[in-house]
Design an enzyme around this catalytic site. Structure first.
Site, PDB file in Angstrom:
ATOM      1  N   HIS A 477       0.925  -1.122   0.077  1.00  0.00           N
ATOM      2  CA  HIS A 477      -0.064  -0.088  -0.155  1.00  0.00           C
ATOM      3  C   HIS A 477       0.869   1.393   0.005  1.00  0.00           C
ATOM      4  O   HIS A 477       0.582   2.277  -0.729  1.00  0.00           O
ATOM      5  CB  HIS A 477      -0.899  -0.052   1.042  1.00  0.00           C
ATOM      6  CG  HIS A 477      -1.584   1.022   1.659  1.00  0.00           C
ATOM      7  ND1 HIS A 477      -3.020   1.452   0.997  1.00  0.00           N
ATOM      8  CD2 HIS A 477      -1.501   2.496   1.687  1.00  0.00           C
ATOM      9  CE1 HIS A 477      -3.552   2.423   1.310  1.00  0.00           C
ATOM     10  NE2 HIS A 477      -2.758   3.150   1.711  1.00  0.00           N
ATOM     11  N   GLU A 478       1.845   1.396   1.077  1.00  0.00           N
ATOM     12  CA  GLU A 478       2.517   2.389   1.207  1.00  0.00           C
ATOM     13  C   GLU A 478       3.646   2.866  -0.274  1.00  0.00           C
ATOM     14  O   GLU A 478       3.847   3.817  -0.689  1.00  0.00           O
ATOM     15  CB  GLU A 478       3.568   2.475   2.217  1.00  0.00           C
ATOM     16  CG  GLU A 478       2.684   2.521   3.610  1.00  0.00           C
ATOM     17  CD  GLU A 478       1.639   3.678   3.701  1.00  0.00           C
ATOM     18  OE1 GLU A 478       1.810   4.635   3.191  1.00  0.00           O
ATOM     19  OE2 GLU A 478       0.465   3.362   4.441  1.00  0.00           O
ATOM     20  N   HIS A 481       1.722   4.261  -3.068  1.00  0.00           N
ATOM     21  CA  HIS A 481       1.869   5.913  -2.676  1.00  0.00           C
ATOM     22  C   HIS A 481       3.173   6.361  -3.270  1.00  0.00           C
ATOM     23  O   HIS A 481       3.327   7.584  -3.895  1.00  0.00           O
ATOM     24  CB  HIS A 481       1.768   6.392  -1.258  1.00  0.00           C
ATOM     25  CG  HIS A 481       0.491   6.303  -0.718  1.00  0.00           C
ATOM     26  ND1 HIS A 481      -0.696   7.173  -1.271  1.00  0.00           N
ATOM     27  CD2 HIS A 481      -0.289   5.766   0.429  1.00  0.00           C
ATOM     28  CE1 HIS A 481      -1.904   6.874  -0.694  1.00  0.00           C
ATOM     29  NE2 HIS A 481      -1.553   6.033   0.527  1.00  0.00           N
TER      30      HIS A 481
END
Length: 693
Positions: A477-478, A481
């Site tokens: 997820h990170e 980003h």
């Protein structure tokens, strides 16, 4: 004899000197707390002078002397602030936190007169009114619209009296946000629970190893402790056979910021809500949520509530059914107690083992941190052609931080990626992506410096860090980003990378999670940390079958938090004078199962109270999930999760365009149509419940 030469701050302060490090990165090894205030002083002065020059320019306003000039301003301030806020969040100390109190107030006092400058806003408004006749490129037009909106929503068009009050509100909110985060960090730092031999029943070896590493980090070598980092708490609640200790850990975790001590956040919340409501009213909005959501994809509180309620009903029905099954399991085992919040994760694991013959502990040995980092990198290489090579010569803020150079398809330098993966007392909880420098091309190519900060448990005694499936998903997820920041390809810094609507910013991150749980990826990278053996096919199939298990719980935990956030910001602030009573009333209203608590209780809800970025916006994760579930379908329909044509559209329309394109336009360019809402329910395995509900 000549006088000794006086050295200036710019010659001695590493934040003000030119950075002669690799890729002109911050010289973290030289920066000390005492360097920050003088550097901020200089940065504020430089920026104020640049703004004055734009405001007082005798020439008629045009795009170059107003909007472009604004984009060029504040470079030193961005540079100093990015280093400072990285340390505040990822490696603070008492001196840094003390400076943070002053800087947050000074920052508000610096920005207020800029964002409410009537003359400057007049120049921007004139250009905005005549935008159709200025011959602007699409990106320039988007920048002008966003600049106008930003100033307008900051109160630049208000009366002088209203501006004065708005400035006071902004200053106070800045102080309160800082206090909230410091209180939360304080409660997290002060609490731990030591684990004696008798306290370790049910805990896997990997958890005990991490608990020993956490104790060592706190100067308690040879002992083992549970801390209040989410990774530590959730694994303990899943595994510990000691119900009394589960209760103790759970209550400490959910009471952060709500202990009636010097770290209590209740009064802070009451004041924040009151001031947000007043600021929204000054700007002509009935509620803070109405103000906040106007500048988002959702547009209105009603649209947000509609999505959340659509998901709430089937999620609650699924959670209640799972609760009844767990209660039956307790009875079968001879337990004569009612399932409680601190029991849920423990019995959910037992139920999953019963239904899918799978528990997290079985797969953790195959999810070593280094292997999952390699998997995230490999997927990015296969999708976007970028490559990663570790660098040991770039200064970092803590010895655990690692840095990789990222190169594009053409072999040229594209970005640096910093990974700071382990929990420590100097780091706030959670996981996030940020940057030390954003991509732009205004005055030549500027390559970004992108950070991922996580709080995984460290392996002890040289053992690798082993991730739970949730941790592995967080890593992807990170990194999603991070890709949004690294692949950015825009001209203007204000439109770079993640500078998009909050309810769109989670699309690139949540979409990237899909690759982490694909068989093609796990078969290659999930290898036993001791033997190197690949994940057995049988275990892989059981893991994939178990993915949708406990989704009722996960969805209820999230949606209830999003609904409480929405209610905090749509109801009058006076309704929340007693924060606990407000929380209780709202949860009763929606029929919250008493065995599940909010993912973030109000006093620890940093997303919405340490600043306003996610205030009335926590729903954004779910709004984006509608898109990410639908977007991954494009790869599934192509029959290849690395399909080159779909990947190129994903790169061009989503990851590289930053905020230069309206998000609805960007999504439809990628997918060829608007998102299909049922994709979210399908992904979470809740579609059947939705039809029944």
């Amino acid at each position: 004899m000549s006088e000794p030469r006086q050295t200036t701050d710019s010659e001695t302060n590493p934040l003000l000197k030119a950075w002669v490090t690799p890729f002109a990165t911050p010289p973290f090894d030289e920066v000390k707390p005492e360097h920050f205030l003088p550097a901020f002083e200089q940065a504020f002065a430089d920026h104020s002078a640049e703004i004055a020059a734009i405001t007082n320019d005798p020439a008629a306003a045009d795009f170059a002397n107003t909007v472009t000039a604004l984009e060029r301003s504040g470079k030193l301030l961005s540079k100093v602030a990015s280093v400072f806020y990285d340390l505040v969040s990822a490696h603070s100390n008492p001196a840094i936190l003390e400076i943070d109190k002053e800087v947050s107030l000074r920052m508000a006092r610096h920005w207020n007169p800029i964002m409410m400058n009537a003359v400057l806003f007049g120049r921007i408004a004139h250009l905005h009114e005549n935008r159709a006749n200025l011959g602007l490129t699409p990106e320039q037009l988007r920048l002008l619209e966003r600049t106008y909106t930003r100033f307008h929503r900051s109160g630049a068009g208000l009366s002088e009296e209203a501006k004065t009050r708005m400035a006071e509100i902004n200053e106070r909110l800045a102080q309160l946000g800082t206090s909230f985060s410091h209180h939360l960090l304080g409660d997290e730092q002060e609490w731990f629970m030591e684990l004696g031999e008798a306290d370790r029943q049910g805990l896997p070896e990997s958890f005990v190893a991490s608990a020993k590493a956490a104790a060592e980090e706190r100067g308690m070598a040879g002992k083992a402790i549970v801390t209040l980092s989410r990774s530590s708490v959730e694994q303990f609640l899943k595994s510990s056979a000691r119900r009394d200790l589960r209760e103790k850990v759970y209550k400490a975790f959910t009471a952060r910021g709500d202990n009636g001590n010097s770290n209590d956040n209740n009064a802070t919340i009451v004041e924040v809500l009151k001031l947000r409501e007043e600021s929204a009213n000054l700007l002509g909005y009935p509620t803070f949520a109405a103000y906040r959501l106007e500048d988002s994809m959702a547009k209105t509180p009603e649209a947000v509530r509609g999505l959340l309620e659509r998901v709430w009903k089937p999620a609650r029905a699924r959670a209640l059914a799972d609760r009844d099954d767990m209660q039956a399991l307790i009875t079968e085992e001879g337990g004569n107690f009612k399932l409680a919040s601190w029991d849920w994760r423990f019995y959910a694991e037992k139920l999953r083992l019963q239904r899918a013959n799978f528990d997290d502990a079985a797969i953790k040995p195959y999810l070593a941190l280094d292997h999952m980092i390699a998997a995230a990198f490999d997927c990015a290489t296969r999708l976007f052609g970028i490559t990663f090579a570790e660098r040991k010569d770039v200064p970092v803020w803590h010895p655990d931080v690692r840095v990789w150079e990222v190169k594009g398809k053409d072999g040229k330098h594209k970005a640096l990626f910093y990974g700071d993966y382990f929990a420590r007392t100097s780091k706030r909880s959670g996981a996030w992506m940020t940057s030390l420098r954003d991509q732009q091309k205004l005055d030549g190519e500027v390559a970004p410096l992108i950070l991922n900060i996580c709080n995984f448990s460290k392996g002890a005694g040289g053992e690798p860090s082993l991730l739970s499936p949730d941790d592995a998903r967080t890593l992807f997820h990170e990194f999603g980003h991070a890709l949004h920041g690294m692949l950015s390809n825009v001209t203007y810094p204000s439109l770079s990378g993640t500078s998009v609507f909050t309810d769109f910013v989670e699309l690139p991150s949540q979409l990237y999670e899909h690759w982490q749980e694909r068989p093609e990826v796990l078969q290659q990278f999930a290898r036993h940390y001791q033997t190197g053996e690949p994940l057995p096919d049988d275990l892989l199939q059981r893991f994939l079958a178990a993915r949708k298990f406990n989704q009722g719980f996960a969805t209820v935990e999230f949606v209830s938090s999003a609904l409480v956030d929405l209610e905090f910001h749509t109801q009058p602030a006076s309704a929340a004078q007693d924060v606990r009573a407000f929380e209780k009333k709202e949860l009763e209203k929606i029929g919250m199962p008493e065995e599940i608590s909010l993912r973030h209780r109000p006093t620890q809800f940093g997303h919405i109270f340490t600043g306003d970025h996610y205030a009335a916006g926590y729903y954004s994760y779910m709004w984006s999930e509608v898109m990410d579930a639908d977007a991954f379908g494009a790869f599934e329909e192509a029959g290849n999760i690395f399909d080159p044509e779909v990947a190129k559209r994903l790169h061009d329309d989503i990851y590289s365009s930053g905020g230069s394109v309206d998000p609805e336009v960007a999504y439809e360019a990628f997918r060829g149509r608007p998102p299909e809402p049922d994709a979210l329910l399908r992904r979470r395995g809740l579609l059947d419940d939705a039809k029944v509900a």
